[in-house]
Design an enzyme around this catalytic site. Sequence first.
Site, mmCIF file in Angstrom:
data_model
loop_
_atom_site.group_PDB
_atom_site.id
_atom_site.type_symbol
_atom_site.label_atom_id
_atom_site.label_comp_id
_atom_site.label_asym_id
_atom_site.label_seq_id
_atom_site.Cartn_x
_atom_site.Cartn_y
_atom_site.Cartn_z
ATOM 1 N N LYS A 93 -34.456 7.757 -188.317
ATOM 2 C CA LYS A 93 -34.256 9.177 -187.471
ATOM 3 C C LYS A 93 -33.797 10.156 -188.637
ATOM 4 C CE LYS A 93 -32.843 11.549 -183.311
ATOM 5 N NZ LYS A 93 -31.923 11.277 -182.090
ATOM 6 N N SER A 168 -34.182 13.047 -177.947
ATOM 7 C CA SER A 168 -34.429 13.462 -179.220
ATOM 8 C C SER A 168 -35.352 12.672 -180.263
ATOM 9 C CB SER A 168 -33.358 14.032 -179.903
ATOM 10 O OG SER A 168 -32.279 13.074 -180.124
ATOM 11 N N SER A 192 -31.286 9.781 -176.010
ATOM 12 C CA SER A 192 -32.223 10.030 -176.890
ATOM 13 C C SER A 192 -32.795 8.838 -177.598
ATOM 14 C CB SER A 192 -31.666 10.847 -178.042
ATOM 15 O OG SER A 192 -31.672 12.141 -177.856
HETATM 16 N N1 GLN Z 1 -31.633 15.019 -173.878
HETATM 17 C C1 GLN Z 1 -30.179 14.909 -174.328
HETATM 18 C C2 GLN Z 1 -29.820 16.093 -174.789
HETATM 19 O O1 GLN Z 1 -30.576 17.090 -175.045
HETATM 20 C C3 GLN Z 1 -29.895 13.737 -174.910
HETATM 21 C C4 GLN Z 1 -29.719 13.951 -176.410
HETATM 22 C C5 GLN Z 1 -29.404 12.756 -177.276
HETATM 23 O O2 GLN Z 1 -29.118 11.665 -176.819
HETATM 24 N N2 GLN Z 1 -29.220 13.089 -178.490
HETATM 25 O O3 GLN Z 1 -28.723 16.270 -174.869
#
Ligand code: GLN
Length: 519
Positions: A93, A168, A192
């Site tokens: 990632k 994400s 994410s």
């Molecule tokens: N979707 C969540 C956010 O936007 C999770 C983000 C993450 O786990 N990095 O904060």
Amino acid sequence: MSSATPPADDSRSLTRRTAAELAQMLRTRQVSSVEVVQAHLDRIHGTDPGERGVHAFLHVSADSALATAAAVDRARAAGEQLHPLAGVPVAVKDVMTTRGMPTTCGSRILDGWIPPYDATVVRNLRDARMPILGKTNMDEFAMGSSTEHSAFGPTRNPWDLDRIPGGSGGGSAAALAAFQAPLATGSDTGGSIRQPAAVTGTVGVKPTYGGVSRYGLVALASSLDQAGPCGRTVLDTALLHEVMAGHDPLDSTSLTDDVPDVVGAARNRDVAGLRIGVIRELSGDGCQPGVRARFDEATALLVEAGATLVDVECPSFTAALAAYYLILPSEASSNLAKFDAMRYGLRVRPEKVVDPTAEQVMAATRAAGFGDEVKRRIILGTYALSSGYYDAYYGSAQKVRTLIQRDFARAFENADVLVSPTAPTTAFRLGEKLEDPLAMYLNDVATIPANLAGVPAMSIPAGIADEDDLPVGFQILAPARADDRLYHVGAALETLLEVRRGGPLLDRAPEISSASVAR
Ligand code: GLN
């Protein structure tokens, strides 16, 4: 995962292999690492670019991956002792620093930055001699649930190219589901790793906070961030977890414990006598019917296999999302202050200013370099932390966090693991929630409590929702430091589901090829 054995020189078949199978084939010299890496690079080149390409990768590092592979092949030929995953490729990632390889976090502000150092997780992959295929797409600075907040364009879900792959870490999950990589890394601050796994029919684990080093993981919210493994099977995910995890003196919150035996646990399929707690607040209303149906079937399978279901109440979980959207922006606003136009990547000179001050350059750079969601959260965070508001917002959110930790502690007195659907819906259409931040945030209702409490959690594919033929995720949560329980229950359920279904869920995904992405 006992599919018929196609010839080893069939490159398509190589990309369908699990990491465990590839490791075995490499060990027995049925195939070389160069062949395995080349097959995956070909698959990436055939399915990733183009108007309707998957776009899982922001950067493909073909030469260095092949060089690592060739070195592994030579070492094996010379009889060297190698790590079991040596020569098995992995995607990283783009939130993890990679020495000499671009790291953008999906943001313009880091465009062109080449880190001078490796994240510890990346170091661990290199020490195991796993070829790194490239860097995967993500929502900017890991803020989002769809990858649509990437400054470089969204990733498409291999199940339906008009839908989101989650976020994400949608790039890592899509790379797995599109058979571009057998393994990938992720980071999970509020879901994410798990939500992308859920909507792509893959496996993802957020380890116990501190179980995997955060050194070189570009910080979103430091008290919530956790790097973790992504795979297509529970065993593969365990194998990668073992490589990534362990104490790191470079991360002050790194646990000093031994890494739990996650690989051993992934080989234990006996759930008789296990107490499975169904979290009432996360498993009922608000879920799409097909998500609920697959969840109920999966828990019924565990009961048939001898586990007991316990109804568990976690009343504070209903406040988790609200607390998260105060704590996360607060920490993010502070962490992102370092992107000041002096130290990394982009630098923009303000227009029509003859002799700009450093502050004017910083303002112009941040205005041009950050996307809307990042700006929204920085504004929210600085507001929540401002004097006079700090106790009302950040202070209250921290109190909710304590209540959530207590709910977990109480729940784990009566249950060995807790379960819920991973996400309330299947993959939505690209663009569907982009203009509605609250709708986007709601994807994480079920994943956020684990981050607020620091406990480990996994998502595995539960099946396909009848109404849209898209994958559904099943979440398993365990007490802190008991990551092995996730793998034990996850592997058992994966086997039960596969026996019933007659094979891995991803075998049901539509075939994508260079022709389908070029359309
Ligand atoms: N979707 C969540 C956010 O936007 C999770 C983000 C993450 O786990 N990095 O904060």
